[in-house]
Design a protein around this motif. Structure first.
Motif, PDB file in Angstrom:
ATOM      1  N   VAL A 296     -71.378   5.611  30.977  1.00  0.00           N
ATOM      2  CA  VAL A 296     -69.987   6.568  31.922  1.00  0.00           C
ATOM      3  C   VAL A 296     -69.140   7.122  30.656  1.00  0.00           C
ATOM      4  O   VAL A 296     -68.527   5.839  30.295  1.00  0.00           O
ATOM      5  CB  VAL A 296     -69.178   5.882  33.092  1.00  0.00           C
ATOM      6  N   ARG A 297     -69.004   8.352  30.238  1.00  0.00           N
ATOM      7  CA  ARG A 297     -68.764   8.787  29.351  1.00  0.00           C
ATOM      8  C   ARG A 297     -67.537   9.479  29.901  1.00  0.00           C
ATOM      9  O   ARG A 297     -68.008  11.052  30.737  1.00  0.00           O
ATOM     10  CB  ARG A 297     -68.726   9.278  28.092  1.00  0.00           C
ATOM     11  N   LEU A 298     -66.565   9.812  29.797  1.00  0.00           N
ATOM     12  CA  LEU A 298     -64.887  10.908  30.428  1.00  0.00           C
ATOM     13  C   LEU A 298     -65.265  11.723  29.596  1.00  0.00           C
ATOM     14  O   LEU A 298     -65.325  11.670  28.243  1.00  0.00           O
ATOM     15  CB  LEU A 298     -63.751  10.257  30.656  1.00  0.00           C
ATOM     16  N   LYS A 299     -64.542  12.571  30.137  1.00  0.00           N
ATOM     17  CA  LYS A 299     -64.728  14.160  29.729  1.00  0.00           C
ATOM     18  C   LYS A 299     -63.816  13.949  27.970  1.00  0.00           C
ATOM     19  O   LYS A 299     -64.318  14.626  26.928  1.00  0.00           O
ATOM     20  CB  LYS A 299     -64.020  15.419  30.794  1.00  0.00           C
ATOM     21  N   HIS A 300     -63.120  13.690  27.920  1.00  0.00           N
ATOM     22  CA  HIS A 300     -61.732  13.442  26.760  1.00  0.00           C
ATOM     23  C   HIS A 300     -62.689  12.561  25.466  1.00  0.00           C
ATOM     24  O   HIS A 300     -61.869  12.170  24.770  1.00  0.00           O
ATOM     25  CB  HIS A 300     -60.303  12.915  27.390  1.00  0.00           C
ATOM     26  N   TYR A 301     -63.790  11.691  26.306  1.00  0.00           N
ATOM     27  CA  TYR A 301     -64.572  11.117  24.965  1.00  0.00           C
ATOM     28  C   TYR A 301     -65.351  11.926  24.505  1.00  0.00           C
ATOM     29  O   TYR A 301     -65.631  11.498  23.850  1.00  0.00           O
ATOM     30  CB  TYR A 301     -65.147   9.980  25.252  1.00  0.00           C
ATOM     31  N   GLU A 302     -65.564  13.321  25.184  1.00  0.00           N
ATOM     32  CA  GLU A 302     -66.598  13.996  24.654  1.00  0.00           C
ATOM     33  C   GLU A 302     -66.646  14.124  23.029  1.00  0.00           C
ATOM     34  O   GLU A 302     -65.105  14.847  22.696  1.00  0.00           O
ATOM     35  CB  GLU A 302     -67.062  14.893  24.449  1.00  0.00           C
ATOM     36  N   GLY A 303     -67.396  14.043  21.518  1.00  0.00           N
ATOM     37  CA  GLY A 303     -67.568  14.353  20.525  1.00  0.00           C
ATOM     38  C   GLY A 303     -66.782  13.596  20.000  1.00  0.00           C
ATOM     39  O   GLY A 303     -66.493  13.397  18.233  1.00  0.00           O
ATOM     40  N   LEU A 304     -66.077  11.809  20.600  1.00  0.00           N
ATOM     41  CA  LEU A 304     -66.104  10.973  19.259  1.00  0.00           C
ATOM     42  C   LEU A 304     -66.722  10.280  19.151  1.00  0.00           C
ATOM     43  O   LEU A 304     -67.621   9.815  19.867  1.00  0.00           O
ATOM     44  CB  LEU A 304     -64.582  10.084  20.471  1.00  0.00           C
TER      45      LEU A 304
END
Length: 329
Positions: free
Chosen positions: A121-129
């Motif tokens: 699970v990857r939250l939205k504010h972790y995208e692109g990190l």
């Protein structure tokens, strides 16, 4: 629910799952309290006769009435309060029991993430990190080295500031001296000071004190004087110090090798000699002052005024001080 699942859900909802369940339970409890309060208001406002309260109709007793002439039932209010308290306790127990089951069900089946999906699970504010470590990532060793370098830099900065403050103080003193000299030159006092012989540093307090005069310290050597000046005495004492130190180094091993009884006997004999010396000096002082005379049998005879008790205490204190000084030496 483990800590990883709780942390993920808390970060997603911005509140913990348990706080949501607590809010639901608190809302139900508030509804229960409001219902009990409304029920109490309605029962107290209902006439007691309609609730089944009444007096005996035998005519032997007269019921109490209020100001309006209505019959008063004192046991009605007490029974209503007791019944409402029992009802409230019953409802709270049922709510607690039911919502304990509700809490377990929600935490196990609704507010949860399966363990096999937890790390996917990857939250939205972790995208692109990017979570891969770069070669420039600092290590604990480099962080410790930088921290140590920072501490040394601060220490050096502090010492430089102190040195700068001292230099500024010296510069200000020198500037004040230069300004004084320049003002003296402008007033013509510099030439006068140059013609006047410079006064030597006054060190007369070393030789003019009563102790110095008694010990004949600082007396210039002359034709009628047998004493050497202070510098000669000092140079002689300094020249004898190495010999004294060498003698002490030779005597220390010999003193350690002596038997303990010999040392104790010598110490005791020296203590007795000092005691006899102090007594003789005291007797001599009293004889000179006319306060002590010797009889035919050799014992002292008190003559003149009687010795005050304070003087005797003072003499005892002097003797004790000399004895303690000898022990410490």
């Amino acid at each position: 629910m483990n800590d990883a699942t709780t942390s993920l859900l808390t970060e997603h909802f911005s509140y913990t799952p348990l706080s949501l369940i607590d809010d639901i339970i608190n809302s139900i409890n508030n509804l229960i309290y409001q219902a009990i309060s409304s029920l109490e208001t309605g029962l107290l406002a209902t006439p007691p006769e309609r609730l089944g309260f009444g007096h005996a109709s035998n005519g032997s007793t007269i019921p109490d009435t209020d100001e309006d002439g209505n019959v008063v039932y004192p046991e009605a209010k007490l029974e209503i309060e007791n019944g409402l308290h029992q009802l409230e306790t019953l409802l709270e127990a049922n709510v607690d029991k039911a919502f304990d089951k509700f809490e377990i069900y929600v935490l196990r089946n609704i507010l949860t993430v399966p363990e096999d999906l937890l790390f996917w699970v990857r939250l939205k504010h972790y995208e692109g990190l990017s979570f891969e470590s770069s070669p420039d990532t600092p290590t604990p060793e480099t962080i410790h080295a930088q921290r140590k370098k920072l501490l040394e830099t601060r220490k050096l900065n502090r010492s430089l500031k102190d040195e700068c403050a001292r230099n500024e103080a010296v510069i200000s003193q020198l500037k004040s001296i230069l300004s004084t000299v320049e003002s003296a030159k402008s007033d013509g006092t510099a030439d006068k000071s140059q013609t006047t012989p410079k006064k030597d540093l006054d060190l007369s307090f070393l030789t003019s004190s009563p102790a110095a005069r008694q010990l004949r310290v600082g007396v210039d050597a002359g034709t009628n004087s047998k004493h050497a000046p202070l510098t000669t005495n000092t140079n002689f004492i300094l020249s004898q110090l190495p010999a004294l130190q060498a003698t002490l180094e030779q005597l220390r091993p010999k003193l350690a090798s002596l038997p303990a009884s010999t040392v104790e006997m010598e110490t005791k004999s020296k203590r007795d000699e000092r005691k006899e010396y102090i007594e003789s000096r005291i007797r001599l002082h009293l004889e000179r002052a006319g306060q002590l005379a010797m009889g035919d049998d050799g014992n002292p005879v008190v003559a003149g005024r009687r010795i005050d008790i304070s003087e005797a205490h003072a003499l005892e204190n002097v003797a004790n001080m000399l004895t303690q000084e000898h022990k410490s030496s």
